[in-house]
Design a protein around this motif. Structure first.
Motif, mmCIF file in Angstrom:
data_model
loop_
_atom_site.group_PDB
_atom_site.id
_atom_site.type_symbol
_atom_site.label_atom_id
_atom_site.label_comp_id
_atom_site.label_asym_id
_atom_site.label_seq_id
_atom_site.Cartn_x
_atom_site.Cartn_y
_atom_site.Cartn_z
ATOM 1 N N ARG A 154 16.016 -89.087 -40.506
ATOM 2 C CA ARG A 154 15.323 -89.864 -39.419
ATOM 3 C C ARG A 154 15.881 -90.400 -38.579
ATOM 4 O O ARG A 154 15.753 -90.305 -37.092
ATOM 5 N N LEU A 155 17.332 -91.014 -38.894
ATOM 6 C CA LEU A 155 18.039 -91.463 -37.781
ATOM 7 C C LEU A 155 18.593 -90.265 -36.910
ATOM 8 O O LEU A 155 18.901 -90.117 -36.083
ATOM 9 N N SER A 156 18.978 -89.315 -37.705
ATOM 10 C CA SER A 156 19.830 -88.428 -37.204
ATOM 11 C C SER A 156 18.814 -87.476 -36.332
ATOM 12 O O SER A 156 19.251 -86.873 -35.128
ATOM 13 N N SER A 157 17.368 -87.597 -36.553
ATOM 14 C CA SER A 157 16.398 -86.851 -35.601
ATOM 15 C C SER A 157 16.444 -87.310 -34.388
ATOM 16 O O SER A 157 16.038 -86.744 -33.280
ATOM 17 N N LEU A 158 17.029 -88.641 -34.174
ATOM 18 C CA LEU A 158 16.815 -89.544 -32.902
ATOM 19 C C LEU A 158 17.819 -88.581 -31.764
ATOM 20 O O LEU A 158 17.560 -88.664 -30.650
ATOM 21 N N SER A 159 18.629 -87.839 -32.358
ATOM 22 C CA SER A 159 19.623 -87.037 -31.466
ATOM 23 C C SER A 159 18.891 -85.591 -30.794
ATOM 24 O O SER A 159 19.431 -85.297 -29.922
ATOM 25 N N TYR A 160 17.790 -85.257 -31.282
ATOM 26 C CA TYR A 160 17.218 -84.033 -30.981
ATOM 27 C C TYR A 160 16.697 -83.777 -29.500
ATOM 28 O O TYR A 160 16.388 -82.818 -28.944
ATOM 29 N N THR A 161 16.248 -84.925 -29.102
ATOM 30 C CA THR A 161 15.452 -85.036 -27.869
ATOM 31 C C THR A 161 16.669 -85.121 -26.825
ATOM 32 O O THR A 161 16.253 -85.198 -25.785
ATOM 33 N N ILE A 162 17.908 -85.467 -27.269
ATOM 34 C CA ILE A 162 19.093 -85.652 -26.391
ATOM 35 C C ILE A 162 20.183 -84.659 -26.393
ATOM 36 O O ILE A 162 20.384 -83.957 -25.323
ATOM 37 N N ALA A 163 20.570 -84.131 -27.573
ATOM 38 C CA ALA A 163 21.477 -83.197 -27.314
ATOM 39 C C ALA A 163 21.220 -81.622 -26.967
ATOM 40 O O ALA A 163 19.911 -81.444 -27.028
ATOM 41 N N ALA A 164 22.026 -80.999 -26.361
ATOM 42 C CA ALA A 164 21.835 -79.813 -26.054
ATOM 43 C C ALA A 164 20.850 -79.861 -24.755
ATOM 44 O O ALA A 164 19.950 -78.810 -24.494
#
Lengths: 376, 287
Positions: free
Chosen positions: A345-355
């Protein structure tokens, strides 16, 4: 519209599945996430096995559909991820293959495929995130080398990398996109300092890389001087279409596990939660079909279609929704870092930011696909 | 695997679009709103073009195509806001005489409502005690019926196809407006707040497209339920965002955006409740 696979594709799937069934039980246990040298060895070892079995270049030479099957099957079987080989196989390697000289290709590509060398990516800078073309790391010519000074950030696997695909500014006077050059920098060169960066998930998967008058041979330049932006763009579209195949397969498995857990702990009796999971089922079914659509389009046209940005926008959000729903299933367990899904859940927070943040992706969709004008 | 439209499917799509542009363009739409009624001549023309007989075997006088082709035709109908009990008549082709050719207009109750009851020649299902209501959608006359009825999965999918057409059309209308309407010295579409609304409309429509087309190929109940949920979302939210992008104009009767929104709302009542589709998909997870 045809969702069936050809006999050749089915044969590839069957052969791969057999092989995975044979080799995966013999793999050593995965190393601890914080043990970087062990992770490097593990990931390279897996790539070596793929190489010896004839699957090393599945990301490069295979048709998009074969790649889709490869990613689908390896995820289903629980095979190791591409891990430390990511930049080599999916960014730097394809760039060198497309833009490098014969000498450069024979120097750098075989070690990537054989699982001998690790690459990292030196693109983003503290002052150049979404606006990558604002990068300021400078390179001057001095004899047969460039002398590079500056800093890079969000560099995965920097601690264990042999090479860095580096974007530097070689002409500060030129228009921003025309003064950038692509270099292959050895990570053991004097003047390279790596400082791990701790993420909100507690892990150190990224690093900052400081460059203080690092000498990089001119022979390590891929493409022409000041042509690095174009060279880079060739790679950035490379994995569109199949980039998230494994993840969508994994999300659908997690969704099934969430439902099973909810049945076990009684949360399933709550119709609001049940329907939330039902909606996520619709979401990930659609994302899987969208993947197949994009891959078919890439197979037909050779170049990845516009579907990449559409997919990324929808998927990155859906992944966050999935793990928010997981928290709903877990109840108080959602605060226990040792429970499954909590770190995800914590890692998923990067998905709307990375790449490319979701906001940048929306600009891309609006301007390049819908043809809306750029603002003043 | 080749999950893309074939040449023939593209040609069919273009053919239906051309027919509807010609026979039910902006003026005809306006006229239909001013004077509600079923255009029997258009209905027969649709019949002659194979709209209703699309999936009927050629031996039975049909076109002999499949559900994917029907979905493409219904998507175009949704896009054009074509009025009439299209789904019931299409599904009755082959069993109700004259339905396939467009001679007979067929309606059927769905979700406690029955559309076009006063215009239909044949009613399939239980419409006893039907009471007319003042329909929110000016292009869909409605009666209420006591009987809820079972949702036919094919009807659900065809409604989803129409919703997909609406979602796509809403995005196009919004983009057209955003490109031409100027405020503060530039097209409003140059402002990111507007741009992002349009981008989200496209993302929802394209995600729904993948789900709807796939369900047409697999005919799997869970795929159909997924298609329905995503297409409803894409149509309803898309038309609302389209209205928002149009600003004050969008709130007028004259601007066609409200017709798309109202039809999207009307269709979302079909095929059982949203919650039913969600429950189908939840059950699928533990099957």
């Amino acid at each position: 519209m045809d969702l069936t696979y050809t006999p050749e594709e089915e044969e590839f799937r069957a052969r791969l599945r057999r092989w995975l069934g044979e080799v995966l039980p013999k793999l050593p246990p995965a190393p601890a996430p914080s043990d970087w040298p062990a992770r490097r060895a593990y990931d390279l070892g897996w790539q070596r096995m793929l190489h010896d079995a004839g699957y090393a270049d599945v990301h490069w030479d295979a048709s998009p559909t074969t790649r889709l099957i490869y990613l689908e099957e390896t995820e289903r079987a629980g095979a190791p991820y591409v891990g430390a080989n990511f930049v080599g196989l999916l960014h730097a390697g394809p760039t060198i293959a497309a833009e490098g000289t014969p000498e450069q290709r024979s120097r750098w590509l075989p070690p990537i495929l054989r699982g001998e060398e690790v690459w990292c990516q030196g693109f983003s800078e503290p002052g150049a995130g979404s606006d990558l073309a604002a990068l300021r790391t400078r390179a001057w010519r001095d004899g047969d080398a460039y002398v590079v000074t500056g800093s890079k950030i969000w560099t995965s696997h920097a601690e264990v990398a042999d090479w860095c695909e580096l974007l530097v500014r070689t002409d500060p006077e030129a228009p921003r996109h025309r003064g950038i050059t692509w270099l292959a920098m050895p990570m053991d060169a004097p003047g390279v300092t790596v400082r791990p960066l701790r993420t909100l998930a507690g892990s150190t998967e990224f690093a900052e890389v400081f460059l203080d008058e690092v000498r990089v041979p001119i022979a390590n330049r891929v493409g022409a001087e000041n042509d690095g932006w174009r060279v880079t763009m060739v790679t950035l579209s490379f994995e569109r279409g199949t980039a998230f195949v494994g993840e969508v397969v994994a999300c659908r498995r997690v969704l099934g596990e969430l439902a099973a857990e909810a049945r076990k702990n009684g949360r399933w009796d709550d119709p609001v939660l049940r329907r939330r999971l039902g909606r996520l089922n619709a979401e990930f079914r659609a994302l899987w079909r969208l993947t197949q659509w994009n891959v078919s389009e890439a197979s037909a046209g050779g170049v990845p279609g516009v579907g990449g940005s559409v997919f990324k926008l929808r998927y990155s959000h859906a992944r966050q929704e999935l793990y928010d729903a997981a928290a709903d299933v877990l109840g108080p367990g959602a605060l226990d870092l040792d429970r499954p899904w909590v770190l995800d859940r914590l890692s998923s927070l990067s998905y709307t930011i990375a790449a490319g943040t979701s906001q940048i992706q929306r600009n891309i969709v609006a301007e390049r696909i819908l043809g809306l004008p750029k603002g003043k | 695997m080749r999950f893309q439209l074939t040449e023939d499917q593209r040609a069919l799509q273009a053919g239906v679009r051309e027919l509807l542009d010609r026979r039910f363009g902006a003026e005809a739409l306006r006229a239909a709103v001013d004077e509600p009624g079923l255009d029997r001549a258009l209905w027969r023309e649709l019949g002659a073009a194979g709209f209703f007989a699309l999936r009927l075997p050629e031996a039975d006088g049909g076109v002999g195509l499949g559900l994917p082709e029907a979905v493409l035709a219904f998507e175009e109908a949704g896009r054009a806001l074509l009025p009439g009990p299209l789904t019931a008549t299409h599904l009755a082709a082959g069993s109700v005489p004259g339905a396939a050719t467009g001679e007979t207009v067929v309606t059927a109750p769905d979700g406690g409502l029955v559309e076009w009851l006063a215009w239909a020649d044949v009613v399939l299902g239980d419409a006893d005690g039907a009471v007319p209501l003042r329909s929110l959608d000016p292009l869909t006359p409605l009666h209420r019926v006591a009987h809820q009825g079972e949702a036919d999965p094919l009807a659900v999918l065809l409604a989803a196809a129409e919703q997909l057409g609406t979602a796509t059309r809403a995005c196009e209308l919004a983009v057209q407006h955003a490109r031409t309407r100027e405020q503060f010295g530039q097209p409003v579409g140059a402002f990111q707040a507007v741009k992002h609304l349009c981008a989200d409309m496209l993302v929802r429509a394209e995600t729904a497209r993948a789900a709807v087309y796939a369900a047409a190929v697999t005919e799997d109940p869970a795929d159909i339920a997924a298609a329905r949920l995503l297409a409803d979302e894409a149509a309803v939210r898309g038309t609302r965002d389209c209205l928002q992008v149009h600003g004050g104009m969008g709130f007028t009767w004259e601007c066609e955006v409200h017709l798309h929104l109202k039809r999207a709302w009307a269709r979302s009542q079909r095929g059982g409740g949203i919650t039913e589709s969600e429950e189908v998909l939840a059950a699928d997870l533990v099957a």
